[in-house]
Design a protein around this motif. Structure first.
Motif, PDB file in Angstrom:
ATOM      1  N   LEU A  58       0.842  -1.190   0.000  1.00 25.07           N
ATOM      2  CA  LEU A  58       0.000   0.000   0.000  1.00 25.07           C
ATOM      3  C   LEU A  58       0.885   1.251   0.000  1.00 25.07           C
ATOM      4  O   LEU A  58       2.086   1.169  -0.225  1.00 25.07           O
ATOM      5  CB  LEU A  58      -0.945  -0.037   1.195  1.00 25.07           C
ATOM      6  CG  LEU A  58      -1.839  -1.290   1.261  1.00 25.07           C
ATOM      7  CD1 LEU A  58      -2.807  -1.207   2.427  1.00 25.07           C
ATOM      8  CD2 LEU A  58      -2.599  -1.501  -0.043  1.00 25.07           C
ATOM      9  N   THR A  77      -3.734   3.459   6.577  1.00 25.76           N
ATOM     10  CA  THR A  77      -2.298   3.702   6.447  1.00 25.76           C
ATOM     11  C   THR A  77      -1.896   5.048   7.046  1.00 25.76           C
ATOM     12  O   THR A  77      -2.727   5.922   7.285  1.00 25.76           O
ATOM     13  CB  THR A  77      -1.860   3.684   4.969  1.00 25.76           C
ATOM     14  OG1 THR A  77      -2.344   4.876   4.316  1.00 25.76           O
ATOM     15  CG2 THR A  77      -2.393   2.455   4.249  1.00 25.76           C
ATOM     16  N   THR A  81      -4.964   6.742   3.978  1.00 24.22           N
ATOM     17  CA  THR A  81      -5.878   6.034   3.078  1.00 24.22           C
ATOM     18  C   THR A  81      -6.441   4.807   3.775  1.00 24.22           C
ATOM     19  O   THR A  81      -5.691   4.031   4.372  1.00 24.22           O
ATOM     20  CB  THR A  81      -5.164   5.593   1.787  1.00 24.22           C
ATOM     21  OG1 THR A  81      -4.539   6.724   1.179  1.00 24.22           O
ATOM     22  CG2 THR A  81      -6.156   4.982   0.804  1.00 24.22           C
ATOM     23  N   TYR A  83      -8.162   1.353   2.944  1.00 25.11           N
ATOM     24  CA  TYR A  83      -8.339   0.434   1.822  1.00 25.11           C
ATOM     25  C   TYR A  83      -9.318  -0.675   2.181  1.00 25.11           C
ATOM     26  O   TYR A  83      -9.311  -1.186   3.305  1.00 25.11           O
ATOM     27  CB  TYR A  83      -7.008  -0.225   1.450  1.00 25.11           C
ATOM     28  CG  TYR A  83      -6.018   0.674   0.760  1.00 25.11           C
ATOM     29  CD1 TYR A  83      -5.973   0.763  -0.627  1.00 25.11           C
ATOM     30  CD2 TYR A  83      -5.113   1.427   1.498  1.00 25.11           C
ATOM     31  CE1 TYR A  83      -5.048   1.578  -1.263  1.00 25.11           C
ATOM     32  CE2 TYR A  83      -4.187   2.248   0.870  1.00 25.11           C
ATOM     33  CZ  TYR A  83      -4.161   2.316  -0.510  1.00 25.11           C
ATOM     34  OH  TYR A  83      -3.240   3.131  -1.136  1.00 25.11           O
ATOM     35  N   GLU A  92      -7.586  -4.442  -4.785  1.00 25.62           N
ATOM     36  CA  GLU A  92      -8.281  -3.284  -4.224  1.00 25.62           C
ATOM     37  C   GLU A  92      -9.735  -3.257  -4.680  1.00 25.62           C
ATOM     38  O   GLU A  92     -10.029  -3.355  -5.871  1.00 25.62           O
ATOM     39  CB  GLU A  92      -7.573  -2.000  -4.652  1.00 25.62           C
ATOM     40  CG  GLU A  92      -8.213  -0.733  -4.106  1.00 25.62           C
ATOM     41  CD  GLU A  92      -7.538   0.526  -4.623  1.00 25.62           C
ATOM     42  OE1 GLU A  92      -8.242   1.406  -5.142  1.00 25.62           O
ATOM     43  OE2 GLU A  92      -6.287   0.608  -4.527  1.00 25.62           O
ATOM     44  N   TRP A  94     -12.025  -0.761  -3.064  1.00 28.22           N
ATOM     45  CA  TRP A  94     -12.163   0.694  -3.056  1.00 28.22           C
ATOM     46  C   TRP A  94     -11.185   1.278  -2.050  1.00 28.22           C
ATOM     47  O   TRP A  94     -10.590   0.552  -1.251  1.00 28.22           O
ATOM     48  CB  TRP A  94     -13.597   1.147  -2.756  1.00 28.22           C
ATOM     49  CG  TRP A  94     -14.232   0.616  -1.493  1.00 28.22           C
ATOM     50  CD1 TRP A  94     -15.167  -0.370  -1.398  1.00 28.22           C
ATOM     51  CD2 TRP A  94     -13.992   1.051  -0.134  1.00 28.22           C
ATOM     52  NE1 TRP A  94     -15.519  -0.590  -0.085  1.00 28.22           N
ATOM     53  CE2 TRP A  94     -14.823   0.277   0.711  1.00 28.22           C
ATOM     54  CE3 TRP A  94     -13.169   2.008   0.439  1.00 28.22           C
ATOM     55  CZ2 TRP A  94     -14.838   0.433   2.101  1.00 28.22           C
ATOM     56  CZ3 TRP A  94     -13.180   2.171   1.825  1.00 28.22           C
ATOM     57  CH2 TRP A  94     -14.009   1.391   2.633  1.00 28.22           C
ATOM     58  N   LYS A  95     -10.990   2.602  -2.102  1.00 24.64           N
ATOM     59  CA  LYS A  95     -10.166   3.276  -1.103  1.00 24.64           C
ATOM     60  C   LYS A  95     -10.757   4.642  -0.791  1.00 24.64           C
ATOM     61  O   LYS A  95     -11.434   5.253  -1.622  1.00 24.64           O
ATOM     62  CB  LYS A  95      -8.719   3.405  -1.567  1.00 24.64           C
ATOM     63  CG  LYS A  95      -8.495   4.262  -2.797  1.00 24.64           C
ATOM     64  CD  LYS A  95      -7.012   4.272  -3.168  1.00 24.64           C
ATOM     65  CE  LYS A  95      -6.760   5.097  -4.437  1.00 24.64           C
ATOM     66  NZ  LYS A  95      -5.326   5.087  -4.807  1.00 24.64           N
ATOM     67  N   GLU A  97      -9.540   8.357   0.800  1.00 23.96           N
ATOM     68  CA  GLU A  97      -8.295   9.083   1.029  1.00 23.96           C
ATOM     69  C   GLU A  97      -8.499  10.332   1.885  1.00 23.96           C
ATOM     70  O   GLU A  97      -9.424  11.111   1.669  1.00 23.96           O
ATOM     71  CB  GLU A  97      -7.662   9.469  -0.310  1.00 23.96           C
ATOM     72  CG  GLU A  97      -7.238   8.265  -1.143  1.00 23.96           C
ATOM     73  CD  GLU A  97      -6.673   8.640  -2.497  1.00 23.96           C
ATOM     74  OE1 GLU A  97      -5.453   8.477  -2.694  1.00 23.96           O
ATOM     75  OE2 GLU A  97      -7.460   9.108  -3.345  1.00 23.96           O
ATOM     76  N   GLY A 130     -17.327   2.579   0.120  1.00 23.82           N
ATOM     77  CA  GLY A 130     -16.383   3.497   0.741  1.00 23.82           C
ATOM     78  C   GLY A 130     -16.821   4.944   0.744  1.00 23.82           C
ATOM     79  O   GLY A 130     -16.026   5.838   1.065  1.00 23.82           O
TER      80      GLY A 130
END
Length: 414
Positions: A58, A77, A81, A83, A92, A94-95, A97, A130
């Motif tokens: 990541l 993270t 982000t 994840y 992945e 979705w993410k 941020e 997300g």
């Protein structure tokens, strides 16, 4: 009416398969820090859920505990982000941020994800896509991982306050002020929420109005999170002690001197009456929850800041040297270990607790990688460090060949 018993039998088989699948899926979820609201860190191993071994890198270091919900592994993270990864292969999904680090481990309830960030907000996201549902502003960074009951979300903040907000629209229900920041993640039992604070205290508050039921003084910061079993609250402190406190009265049942700070939160196997915890000096302890007597101790030589996960006959715990250890929960004997760097301290530190489900274990590292291990077959993915090591060896071999040729040419010319 004529009954087709053959078709009826087929339908019954299909029904049993579907029911079994649903039961296995729900049994395999690990939806929050330490798996449940009492923070026991225990999962029933009798589930058919399994995955392939894989690793994915990541965007930055990972210090939050992963969460497993359905087919998703959720990880935050240091870059900010969150994840959602496919549990089968690490792809992945979705993410989400942010601009600030995520050090609060996510919790999932009713298809919503809740977590805090260094920007001081607690966020609620839709588990499927997300998308943000809402966010609530506290007075400082949030490292505490939230706990959710049927009405509210509970969490602590570095502003020293403990919050209860409604899970539907983030309205403030109540707020309780302690004398220092709160890193500890709350546990809930019998309409009471329990947590520690860096003002050296353990608190028990009424979930309805935030009134204090009791508070207990330790000798130093309480960054460990509580676990609750059989009317007792178990928690560690930076004063080197592990405490057993009566859930109702707040009176001390027993203490155990671990020899160094206990930031690791205890995990508890109720059937075996055993508590497992790690220490800053690298010990993994197994204590009898009834009297605090030591059953066994393993000295790893590396700091243990993670919380052990209990599954089957084993426990899994990460170390600051980058290893994930699997120990027999009855004896402490080593069952298997996985280090993506192959040697200690080559890979990133493991400062987040693992998630286990069926034959799978998900671990994260400060090197920014998420790893899926197969605990049944005792195998892990081929690490990226393998390629580094191969490249170094290849470079050394090339250098030796060049040096040999230079020496030979010099000898020949002479």
């Amino acid at each position: 009416m004529k009954i087709n018993f053959k078709k009826l039998g087929v339908c019954m088989v299909v029904l049993f398969i579907l029911v079994g699948s649903i039961s296995s899926l729900s049994a395999s979820d690990w939806p929050m820090f330490q798996n449940n609201l009492r923070h026991t860190g225990y999962i029933n191993q009798d589930t058919s859920y399994s995955t392939q071994t894989w690793t994915v890198n990541l965007d930055s270091a990972i210090t939050t505990n992963p969460v497993l919900y359905g087919d998703k592994v959720l990880v935050g993270t240091q870059k900010g982000t969150l994840y959602a990864l496919d549990a089968q292969d690490g792809d992945e999904i979705w993410k989400f941020e942010l601009d600030d680090a995520i050090r609060s481990s996510p919790a999932v309830s009713n298809d919503s994800i809740y977590f805090g960030a260094d920007d001081g907000y607690l966020y609620s996201l839709d588990i499927d896509n997300g998308k943000e549902n809402w966010k609530f502003k506290s007075g400082d960074s949030i490292c505490s991982s939230p706990a959710i009951d049927s009405d509210n979300v509970y969490f602590g903040s570095d502003d020293g306050s403990f919050y209860a907000i409604t899970r539907d629209n983030a309205s403030l229900e109540w707020q309780y002020k302690t004398d220092d920041d709160i890193k500890s993640s709350p546990a809930i039992h019998n309409d009471t929420v329990y947590f520690g604070s860096n003002d050296d205290k353990v608190y028990a508050l009424d979930t309805d109005d935030g009134s204090v039921k009791w508070e207990y003084d330790t000798g130093d910061n309480v960054r460990s999170s509580p676990a609750i079993v059989n009317g007792t609250v178990y928690i560690g402190s930076d004063d080197n002690q592990i405490y057993a406190i009566d859930e109702e009265s707040g009176n001390e049942n027993w203490t155990y001197n671990a020899g160094s700070s206990v930031t690791s939160s205890p995990s508890i196997d109720e059937r075996q009456c055993t508590l497992y915890a790690g220490t800053e000096k690298g010990s993994i302890l197994a204590l009898d929850i009834r009297d605090g007597l030591k059953k066994w101790e393993v000295k790893t030589g590396s700091s243990i800041n993670t919380t052990p996960s209990i599954f089957g006959t084993n426990i899994a715990v990460g170390t600051s040297s980058g290893s994930m250890l699997m120990l027999n929960k009855f004896t402490g004997n080593n069952v298997w270990s996985y280090n993506p760097g192959y040697i200690d301290n080559f890979a990133g530190s493991v400062s987040a607790s693992p998630v286990t489900s069926g034959g799978s274990l998900f671990m994260v590292s400060e090197d920014g990688n998420v790893y899926s291990l197969n605990t049944d077959q005792k195998i892990g993915p081929t690490s990226i460090y393998t390629y580094y090591i191969v490249a170094v060896i290849a470079g050394i071999l090339v250098l030796l060949v060049v040096l040999k040729k230079l020496v030979y040419d010099k000898w020949k010319n002479n």
